[in-house]
Design a protein around this motif. Structure first.
Motif, PDB file in Angstrom:
ATOM      1  N   GLU A  91      50.166  43.123 -27.357  1.00 40.01           N
ATOM      2  CA  GLU A  91      50.218  41.597 -27.802  1.00 40.01           C
ATOM      3  C   GLU A  91      51.297  40.615 -27.261  1.00 40.01           C
ATOM      4  N   GLY A  92      50.878  39.463 -26.759  1.00 36.61           N
ATOM      5  CA  GLY A  92      51.925  38.706 -26.045  1.00 36.61           C
ATOM      6  C   GLY A  92      51.374  37.428 -25.647  1.00 36.61           C
ATOM      7  N   ARG A  93      51.585  37.133 -24.476  1.00 38.12           N
ATOM      8  CA  ARG A  93      51.383  35.730 -24.035  1.00 38.12           C
ATOM      9  C   ARG A  93      50.574  36.031 -22.643  1.00 38.12           C
ATOM     10  N   ASP A  94      50.827  37.102 -21.705  1.00 38.96           N
ATOM     11  CA  ASP A  94      50.253  37.142 -20.669  1.00 38.96           C
ATOM     12  C   ASP A  94      49.735  38.763 -20.207  1.00 38.96           C
ATOM     13  N   ILE A  95      49.254  39.378 -21.441  1.00 37.05           N
ATOM     14  CA  ILE A  95      48.861  40.817 -21.408  1.00 37.05           C
ATOM     15  C   ILE A  95      47.511  40.582 -20.614  1.00 37.05           C
ATOM     16  N   GLY A  96      46.439  40.011 -21.097  1.00 38.68           N
ATOM     17  CA  GLY A  96      45.283  39.827 -20.332  1.00 38.68           C
ATOM     18  C   GLY A  96      45.056  39.203 -19.117  1.00 38.68           C
ATOM     19  N   ILE A 152      57.266  25.354 -23.427  1.00 37.08           N
ATOM     20  CA  ILE A 152      57.664  26.196 -22.551  1.00 37.08           C
ATOM     21  C   ILE A 152      56.803  27.367 -22.052  1.00 37.08           C
ATOM     22  N   ASP A 153      56.192  27.915 -23.151  1.00 34.93           N
ATOM     23  CA  ASP A 153      55.267  29.113 -22.637  1.00 34.93           C
ATOM     24  C   ASP A 153      54.073  28.924 -22.012  1.00 34.93           C
ATOM     25  N   SER A 154      53.607  27.636 -22.155  1.00 42.96           N
ATOM     26  CA  SER A 154      52.387  27.364 -21.467  1.00 42.96           C
ATOM     27  C   SER A 154      52.674  26.595 -20.094  1.00 42.96           C
ATOM     28  N   ARG A 190      51.567  29.010 -41.703  1.00 45.88           N
ATOM     29  CA  ARG A 190      51.812  30.556 -41.618  1.00 45.88           C
ATOM     30  C   ARG A 190      53.161  30.916 -41.094  1.00 45.88           C
ATOM     31  N   ARG A 191      53.827  30.336 -40.151  1.00 41.78           N
ATOM     32  CA  ARG A 191      55.011  30.901 -39.671  1.00 41.78           C
ATOM     33  C   ARG A 191      56.129  30.596 -40.763  1.00 41.78           C
ATOM     34  N   TRP A 192      55.671  29.554 -41.553  1.00 41.94           N
ATOM     35  CA  TRP A 192      56.730  29.064 -42.323  1.00 41.94           C
ATOM     36  C   TRP A 192      56.787  29.886 -43.761  1.00 41.94           C
ATOM     37  N   THR A 201      55.137  42.843 -27.035  1.00 38.31           N
ATOM     38  CA  THR A 201      55.859  42.698 -26.103  1.00 38.31           C
ATOM     39  C   THR A 201      57.036  41.479 -26.348  1.00 38.31           C
ATOM     40  N   GLY A 202      56.470  40.562 -27.449  1.00 37.24           N
ATOM     41  CA  GLY A 202      57.459  39.618 -27.747  1.00 37.24           C
ATOM     42  C   GLY A 202      58.727  40.095 -28.316  1.00 37.24           C
ATOM     43  N   ALA A 203      58.598  41.357 -29.012  1.00 36.13           N
ATOM     44  CA  ALA A 203      59.746  41.687 -29.658  1.00 36.13           C
ATOM     45  C   ALA A 203      60.680  42.188 -28.570  1.00 36.13           C
ATOM     46  N   MET A 204      60.227  42.723 -27.258  1.00 36.16           N
ATOM     47  CA  MET A 204      61.113  43.067 -26.299  1.00 36.16           C
ATOM     48  C   MET A 204      61.745  41.991 -25.797  1.00 36.16           C
ATOM     49  N   TYR A 205      61.142  40.714 -25.712  1.00 38.89           N
ATOM     50  CA  TYR A 205      61.639  39.586 -25.020  1.00 38.89           C
ATOM     51  C   TYR A 205      62.809  39.333 -26.217  1.00 38.89           C
ATOM     52  N   ARG A 206      62.496  39.161 -27.370  1.00 43.64           N
ATOM     53  CA  ARG A 206      63.541  38.916 -28.433  1.00 43.64           C
ATOM     54  C   ARG A 206      64.762  39.597 -28.235  1.00 43.64           C
ATOM     55  N   ILE A 229      64.726  32.399 -22.105  1.00 49.35           N
ATOM     56  CA  ILE A 229      64.797  33.684 -21.370  1.00 49.35           C
ATOM     57  C   ILE A 229      63.680  34.221 -20.615  1.00 49.35           C
ATOM     58  N   ALA A 230      62.664  34.315 -21.512  1.00 45.28           N
ATOM     59  CA  ALA A 230      61.330  34.841 -21.107  1.00 45.28           C
ATOM     60  C   ALA A 230      60.782  34.063 -19.927  1.00 45.28           C
ATOM     61  N   LYS A 231      61.180  32.827 -19.464  1.00 48.17           N
ATOM     62  CA  LYS A 231      60.416  32.337 -18.604  1.00 48.17           C
ATOM     63  C   LYS A 231      61.184  32.436 -17.161  1.00 48.17           C
ATOM     64  N   LYS A 291      48.468  36.891 -33.903  1.00 49.12           N
ATOM     65  CA  LYS A 291      48.643  38.133 -33.236  1.00 49.12           C
ATOM     66  C   LYS A 291      49.266  39.209 -33.829  1.00 49.12           C
ATOM     67  N   SER A 292      50.514  39.158 -34.169  1.00 53.81           N
ATOM     68  CA  SER A 292      51.095  40.473 -34.594  1.00 53.81           C
ATOM     69  C   SER A 292      50.457  41.249 -35.646  1.00 53.81           C
ATOM     70  N   THR A 293      50.159  40.303 -36.883  1.00 55.88           N
ATOM     71  CA  THR A 293      49.438  40.903 -37.832  1.00 55.88           C
ATOM     72  C   THR A 293      48.152  41.701 -37.463  1.00 55.88           C
ATOM     73  N   ASN A 348      57.976  23.291 -29.147  1.00 50.31           N
ATOM     74  CA  ASN A 348      58.827  23.715 -28.152  1.00 50.31           C
ATOM     75  C   ASN A 348      58.613  24.945 -27.503  1.00 50.31           C
ATOM     76  N   ARG A 349      58.127  26.021 -28.222  1.00 54.46           N
ATOM     77  CA  ARG A 349      57.770  27.347 -27.510  1.00 54.46           C
ATOM     78  C   ARG A 349      56.533  27.118 -26.771  1.00 54.46           C
ATOM     79  N   ASP A 350      55.693  26.373 -27.363  1.00 57.94           N
ATOM     80  CA  ASP A 350      53.993  26.291 -26.950  1.00 57.94           C
ATOM     81  C   ASP A 350      54.420  25.713 -25.518  1.00 57.94           C
ATOM     82  N   ALA A 362      52.270  31.566 -30.918  1.00 57.04           N
ATOM     83  CA  ALA A 362      52.881  31.746 -32.004  1.00 57.04           C
ATOM     84  C   ALA A 362      52.078  31.343 -33.346  1.00 57.04           C
ATOM     85  N   GLY A 363      51.910  32.123 -34.453  1.00 57.37           N
ATOM     86  CA  GLY A 363      51.461  31.628 -35.634  1.00 57.37           C
ATOM     87  C   GLY A 363      49.848  31.856 -35.548  1.00 57.37           C
ATOM     88  N   ALA A 364      49.317  32.487 -34.648  1.00 56.07           N
ATOM     89  CA  ALA A 364      47.795  32.399 -34.334  1.00 56.07           C
ATOM     90  C   ALA A 364      47.325  33.958 -35.094  1.00 56.07           C
TER      91      ALA A 364
HETATM   92  O1  CDP Z   1      55.967  36.179 -32.934  1.00 57.65           O
HETATM   93  P1  CDP Z   1      55.810  34.732 -32.218  1.00 57.65           P
HETATM   94  O2  CDP Z   1      54.571  34.441 -31.836  1.00 57.65           O
HETATM   95  O3  CDP Z   1      56.848  33.715 -32.531  1.00 57.65           O
HETATM   96  O4  CDP Z   1      56.399  35.126 -30.797  1.00 57.65           O
HETATM   97  P2  CDP Z   1      56.773  36.670 -30.101  1.00 57.65           P
HETATM   98  O5  CDP Z   1      55.500  37.235 -29.776  1.00 57.65           O
HETATM   99  O6  CDP Z   1      57.751  37.350 -30.904  1.00 57.65           O
HETATM  100  O7  CDP Z   1      57.340  36.274 -28.603  1.00 57.65           O
HETATM  101  C1  CDP Z   1      58.497  35.425 -28.593  1.00 57.65           C
HETATM  102  C2  CDP Z   1      58.586  34.410 -27.363  1.00 57.65           C
HETATM  103  O8  CDP Z   1      58.556  35.738 -26.420  1.00 57.65           O
HETATM  104  C3  CDP Z   1      57.409  33.754 -26.942  1.00 57.65           C
HETATM  105  O9  CDP Z   1      57.490  32.410 -27.475  1.00 57.65           O
HETATM  106  C4  CDP Z   1      57.438  33.694 -25.658  1.00 57.65           C
HETATM  107  O10 CDP Z   1      58.316  33.037 -24.947  1.00 57.65           O
HETATM  108  C5  CDP Z   1      57.922  35.280 -25.128  1.00 57.65           C
HETATM  109  N1  CDP Z   1      56.826  36.150 -24.822  1.00 57.65           N
HETATM  110  C6  CDP Z   1      56.354  36.093 -23.490  1.00 57.65           C
HETATM  111  O11 CDP Z   1      56.732  35.168 -22.693  1.00 57.65           O
HETATM  112  N2  CDP Z   1      55.495  37.053 -23.019  1.00 57.65           N
HETATM  113  C7  CDP Z   1      55.058  37.696 -23.641  1.00 57.65           C
HETATM  114  N3  CDP Z   1      54.163  38.673 -23.337  1.00 57.65           N
HETATM  115  C8  CDP Z   1      55.436  37.999 -25.214  1.00 57.65           C
HETATM  116  C9  CDP Z   1      56.476  36.969 -25.672  1.00 57.65           C
END
Ligand code: CDP
Length: 309
Positions: free
Chosen positions: A214-219, A269-271, A242-244, A120-125, A188-190, A102-104, A265-267, A98-100
């Motif tokens: 874009e997401g965490r596990d696309i590649g 759990i996600d990693s 940036r996130r702030w 893909t994050g929007a889908m989990y959200r 939820i995403a885990k 990606k979305s932009t 916290n999310r870093d 988050a905050g790197a």
């Molecule tokens: O925008 P931000 O980086 O805050 O997060 P996001 O892309 O909206 O994703 C929200 C959360 O969804 C992440 O912190 C992950 O826990 C989960 N996520 C995931 O597990 N796998 C993905 N491909 C995308 C998001």
């Protein structure tokens, strides 16, 4: 249903192949199913609805002048089938914390190239929002899985590059960015079953045409064979800042400390989760965006994309 479904899948594939060939040969400049046209399966269930939005013209309009945007309407847990399968579709995978940025960046790259943009994050959200609204405890895994299977999601790419997210037919684009969703989304995403459902859907979407996901596990998981993979990263303090700023701009007033706690916290759990943790794949192009402007990152990404796109 399986025996009836097969010929349709083959027919869709063939249609996709013919369409790709026609586009490459310049015989077709435009391909757009009717707005709202459902894709009705043999048993009468709408699996994926058709196009709702239109992506902007591509940079090079010669061979492929028009790309349709996705309006997905999957029924979780049910077999899903793209409207057509474009075997030659190019996938650009953008992963990172988050905050790197990606979305932009993903949004701008998709807009410039005329690719579909799949957040893909929007889908989990969106699923997390539903879990919260239904007062389901984030530890109640069976109830979460049942809810996921009974959920309908729509993602719509608008011509200006913005993305709209619909949860069971309701526009939740703003609500999914709220603090409560952000706090619980990684829990939820885990859940492996939730990921399985999402990954199936994400793959079928990516096969509908050239896409930026874009997401965490696309590649690593969703599209391990993606033609281009990027991993965006930045120093923690920069990501927090940036996130702030993003939250302030959207009218959410939070302290920098709270943002830092959420990211940390999310870093974690996600990693560290067992299934599909956030990681850099060996073939990903790593971009440290800490000291870069948005334009610089966009140009850095585009410099790796063949000019034919
Ligand atoms: O925008 P931000 O980086 O805050 O997060 P996001 O892309 O909206 O994703 C929200 C959360 O969804 C992440 O912190 C992950 O826990 C989960 N996520 C995931 O597990 N796998 C993905 N491909 C995308 C998001």
């Amino acid at each position: 249903m399986d025996t009836l479904a097969e010929p349709i899948l083959e027919r869709d594939k063939e249609r996709g192949r013919r369409r790709s060939l026609a586009l490459r040969q310049g015989r077709v400049t435009q391909s757009q199913p009717k707005i709202g046209q459902p894709n009705i399966d043999n048993d009468g269930e709408a699996r994926l609805s058709a196009v709702c939005g239109v992506a902007p013209p591509r940079r090079s309009a010669e061979d492929y002048a028009f790309v349709v945007a996705p309006c997905i309407r999957p029924k979780f847990g049910l077999p899903m089938r793209p409207l057509f399968v474009d075997d030659s579709a190019m996938i650009i995978a953008i992963d990172g914390p988050a905050g790197a940025g990606k979305s932009t960046i993903a949004k701008l790259i998709a807009l410039k190239l005329g690719f579909l943009y799949i957040d893909t994050g929007a889908m989990y959200r969106a699923l997390t929002l539903k879990i919260i609204n239904q007062h389901i405890d984030s530890n109640n895994v069976p109830a979460i899985i049942t809810t996921a299977r009974a959920t309908t999601l729509d993602l719509v790419n608008n011509p200006d590059g913005s993305l709209q997210v619909f949860l069971d037919g309701r526009d939740v684009s703003a609500q999914i960015r709220g603090p409560k969703v952000t706090r619980f989304v990684s829990d939820i995403a885990k859940i492996p079953e939730v990921r399985e459902i999402m990954v199936t859907l994400q793959r079928s979407l990516g096969k509908r045409g050239n896409s930026v996901l874009e997401g965490r596990d696309i590649g690593s998981v969703v599209f391990p064979d993606a033609q281009k993979k990027f991993y965006l990263d930045a120093e923690f303090s920069q990501r927090t800042q940036r996130r702030w700023e993003e939250l302030e701009l959207s009218g959410q007033s939070v302290s920098l400390d709270d943002v830092a706690v959420d990211l940390r916290n999310r870093d974690t759990i996600d990693s560290t989760r067992k299934v599909a943790p956030l990681k850099k794949t060996d073939d990903a192009i790593i971009i440290d965006t800490t000291a870069m402007t948005i334009d610089e990152v966009v140009n850095a990404v585009l410099s790796h994309i063949p000019p034919s796109y």
